[in-house]
Design an enzyme around this catalytic site. Sequence first.
Site: not given
Ligand code: SAH
Length: 396
Positions: A251, A339
Amino acid sequence: MLVIDLEKNASRLARRGHPWLYKDDLRDSDLVDESLGQGRIVRVRDNDGRDLGIACASTRSKIALRLCGSWPGDEVPTIEQFLTQRIERAIEMRQDRIEESSGQRLVHGESDQIPGLVIDRYADVLVVQATTILIDRSLSIVAKILERIFQPRMILARNDLSIRKFERLPEEVVLLAGEPVERVNIEENGIQHIVRPYAGHKTGMYLDQQPARNRVKELAAGARVLDLFSYQGGFSMAALGGGATSVQMVDQSETALELAQETALLNHFDAPEMIKGNVFDVIRDLRDQQQYFDLVLLDPPAFCKSRREVEGGIRGYRDLNRGALRLLAPGGRLVTCSCSHHLKAELFEETIRQAALDLPFRVFVEQRLGSGRDHPALLRLPETEYLKVRILRRWD
Ligand code: SAH
């Protein structure tokens, strides 16, 4: 009491269960401006004068009427009567989920015939969201009803939602009752999660992914797991709880990864490995290093936030899914999610199909999941079915 008559076409739509009606759908569209004020409950009739139940009316958004089901007699309820009946009914429907876990959605807007209202429960903390003027100005009534049923430690309104602008409502976070609670732990399927009602995504956690977390727990035994876009590690914790041999989280958010570290400790799990970085780059690096996984979790943020973004979003989903599939060991599984409200299920599946073109192994669709039964999708309102989860399997 105000009775609103619908035009012929709108009557047909409404009878088929479509709950949203526009100003032009009303026979006397001037009625909307004059008497609705800051939203109210009205009776609705079709073009033949037949009763279609009650609706929440608003002059503020393009949607003039949101139908919210039948109501006995031919009067309209007060907002208090309406909210009490609908909230109690929603809670009753979820009694089994409430007993099963300390975190769940109690009210899911249109699905529970309370358009504009979401209520989530995290143990003794309740978080609400209001997206219509009528619900927004009735939040103190909502709070009163919830206090009577749950005696919660806090009721927080997480109204920091950009869609509130469609009803000219400000983005704000408001303490409705009780004392401020920055953090609360919930237990789901034997696993503790840390929820931040004020600062976490959505109302504090991705409650909607509960079915997928349960499935991941089952699939993780003995698996090398890669959790892409891990956030605080909802899936990673499920995988560790299910006996994964290793879990690697990716992340870009330092805070999210720190919280995952804490959550692992709380559950007495070995700390997962963590990569702070861009998923697109990390996928490439892992491939260069020839690392393979038995279970890859891919749950990116919504790439198609509007209809205009669908085309670019599809490219993003395709590239990610392709990259993730290529990291699968033989027999491995990819749990892939979208989503995006604006990406329909068929188009999402077509996108994954494109992603799997030319791969030197077979890919099966093993399972299709969606949001949990506390976020029920209305059969007649496909818009309520926004979360798509597909479990794919590589089998050479
Ligand atoms: N799978 C998680 C929810 C994901 S929310 C759960 O079930 O709880 C989306 C996440 O993607 C966020 O934490 C955000 O920080 C991260 N994110 C968004 N774009 C990103 C990227 N390009 N690389 C890494 N992380 C990213």
